[in-house]
Design an enzyme around this catalytic site. Structure first.
Site, mmCIF file in Angstrom:
data_model
loop_
_atom_site.group_PDB
_atom_site.id
_atom_site.type_symbol
_atom_site.label_atom_id
_atom_site.label_comp_id
_atom_site.label_asym_id
_atom_site.label_seq_id
_atom_site.Cartn_x
_atom_site.Cartn_y
_atom_site.Cartn_z
ATOM 1 N N HIS A 1 37.594 37.062 39.634
ATOM 2 C CA HIS A 1 36.413 38.630 38.979
ATOM 3 C C HIS A 1 36.522 39.002 40.180
ATOM 4 C CE1 HIS A 1 32.374 38.804 39.456
ATOM 5 N NE2 HIS A 1 31.590 38.611 38.256
ATOM 6 N N ASP B 1 32.582 34.896 31.731
ATOM 7 C CA ASP B 1 33.034 35.195 30.246
ATOM 8 C C ASP B 1 33.444 34.571 29.371
ATOM 9 O OD1 ASP B 1 31.527 37.258 31.654
ATOM 10 O OD2 ASP B 1 32.869 38.564 32.607
#
Length: 532
Positions: free
Chosen positions: A409, A467
């Site tokens: 991320h 995600d």
């Protein structure tokens, strides 16, 4: 209504009109607005409004003393504005700003001179150097592509510490909210600053439940889209069009209008999103049910049909609720900044949220979980789990252009705090639906195992992110991949609303106007076509 109350709309109109493109005027007026605007009578306010109708450069010439006032009645207003900044234009935060204190100065050496800039501290997090007067003092701008080191606003809503892997909504850790609260509790918190009491929660959830239907004419708008249109394109159009149907809540300077618009968006986004899905699959729209909770109602509108009763699975409803909580806000990300930038111009809330949806649609932002499922599908086509070793080799090869989606991320340098929660939910859903042995989900779990054990990924901190798991959960629930980003938009709507509302109420906020480093051709003359 008192005289002061009767003049409030005029004052608010002046505040917005004063948010100019020319920074120097903003610096003057922001300080004046904090100190003297409320003391003006009606005549003075009308004179000030008239003064603000001037061209930016003409107004600045009068404020800076380079030009005499062209209209006599403006002289008083120009004098008052000058008094608010006796030495030079400043735009320092007003005294007593919550959670923001000045503790020291930063010194900048430039062109042989030294310049002082105040340093402010928030309640937690890095200090900020206030450079709003940089151009006025030095004639130079800062250069920060992607705003990697720029705080564009102050906010009390969400805090992220990427190094620690920490995410707080109004001070509460995301791990505690996801376990102890539902999505509407989280909405109330983000919108109002505190978690609701039982009575407040029942009132708020009741209002939301009873405003989930959309204007019946709005349903006809969907017929203008192709059946194979991406759901996000539909959401951008339909949400932006809400301003045409709900014109009674478009005055952004009216707190009541902002509250009504916010409630409508929270309540109607699940309906609008589910209708986008139903339209693309050619099924009739399903009306919401007031007897269901927020997430169960969305599943009902997604999967029910007029000829068959659908009762939402509570495990799946809770999983969806957790997805919504974990995606509700994420500080000043691309789409939130887009909403704020659009809102800084005075645009109505529906237009601002539509702008946020458009930004979220980008694959580098909200499309990440969709990209993750596309990656898994590609691996399945190549042979599934048996070919995962070859895929990992390609990921490690810098020349292959193969990317591992759903891992790592940009913000979190450690483990994404939302990922652990979503991992638990992922296994709960797979267990509930008996899908642990499904080939794609076995592939996903094998990929997770490799990423958590392989030194290549561990050393680079490429851990599975939210995600990765949310995509798997939604796929298992029967939600089509093309709708993943739409559900993300549904979840993030409350974050956008809270950030937009905070911006509207911030007296220091002004219309967004980033500067640039121009690298094009210098001034040149146009030659007649025969000589080009």
């Amino acid at each position: 209504m008192t005289m002061n109350d009767s003049l409030r709309p005029l004052r608010e109109k002046i505040r917005w009109r004063a948010r100019r493109g020319l920074l120097e005027i903003d610096l003057f007026f922001t300080r004046f607005a904090a100190q003297g605007l409320d003391a003006l009578d009606e005549r003075q306010l009308l004179d000030l409004q008239d003064l603000l109708s001037c061209d930016d450069h003409e107004l600045w010439a009068m404020l800076s003393g380079k030009k005499a006032c062209t209209v006599g009645r403006w002289q008083e207003m120009v004098a008052l504005l000058r008094q608010s900044a006796p030495d030079h234009p400043t735009n320092e935060p007003t005294e007593g700003t919550p959670g923001m204190t000045e503790q020291k100065n930063a010194t900048l050496g430039f062109n042989g001179q030294s310049y002082e800039f105040p340093v402010y501290s928030g309640s937690i997090g890095p200090d900020v150097i206030d450079i709003r007067t940089l151009y006025g003092k030095t004639g130079a701008f800062t250069f920060d592509p992607g705003f990697m080191s720029t705080a564009a606003c102050k906010s009390e809503i969400t805090y992220i510490d990427g190094d620690k892997g920490e995410l707080l909504y109004r001070g509460y850790p995301i791990e505690q909210l996801a376990v102890n609260c539902d999505y509407l509790e989280t909405c109330y918190l983000l919108k109002n600053g505190e978690l609701p009491t039982r009575t407040q929660y029942e009132d708020f959830s009741g209002i939301v439940r009873h405003h989930t239907m959309v204007h019946e004419q709005l349903t006809r708008l969907y017929q203008g889209f192709r059946r194979d249109a991406h759901p996000m394109s539909i959401l951008v159009g339909v949400v932006g069009a809400l301003a045409a149907y709900y014109q009674d809540s478009l005055d952004i300077n009216n707190p009541e209008h902002r509250m009504v618009a916010a409630t409508r968006l929270i309540a109607k986004m699940p309906t609008i999103t589910a209708m986008a899905y139903k339209y693309t699959v050619g099924q009739p729209f399903i009306y919401p049910r007031n007897d269901l909770d927020y997430s169960s109602n969305f599943l009902h509108m997604m999967f029910a049909t007029p000829c068959e009763k659908y009762e939402p699975n509570p495990v799946l409803a809770r999983a969806l609720d957790r997805i919504l909580i974990l995606h509700a806000d994420h500080e000043q990300n691309a789409s939130t900044s887009t909403v704020r930038l659009a809102g800084s111009s005075g645009a109505n809330p529906f237009a601002c949220i539509a702008a946020g949806i458009a930004c979220l649609w980008g694959p580098a932002h909200g499309g990440a979980n969709e990209a993750c499922l596309v990656m898994l599908d590609d691996i399945m086509k190549q042979g599934g789990v048996a070919k995962i070793g070859e895929f990992i080799k390609q990921v490690k090869d810098k020349n292959s252009n193969v990317k591992l989606m759903g891992f790592g991320h940009r913000v979190y340098k450690n483990y994404d705090p939302r990922a652990k929660l979503m991992r638990e939910t992922c296994h709960e859903v797979l267990g509930e639906l008996g899908l642990h042995d499904d080939p794609m989900f076995k592939l996903a779990m094998e990929l997770e195992k490799i990423a958590l054990e392989d030194d290549y990924f561990v050393s680079r901190k490429l851990y599975p992110n939210v995600d990765f798991y949310s995509g798997i959960v939604q796929k298992a629930m029967g939600i089509p991949v093309s709708l993943f980003t739409g559900i993300f938009a549904m979840a993030r709507t409350i974050g956008w609303i809270a950030q937009w509302n905070e911006m509207i109420g911030d007296p220091e906020q002004k219309i967004g106007r980033p500067r640039q480093l121009y690298t094009g051709a210098p001034r040149r003359d146009v030659k007649p076509m025969a000589f080009r």
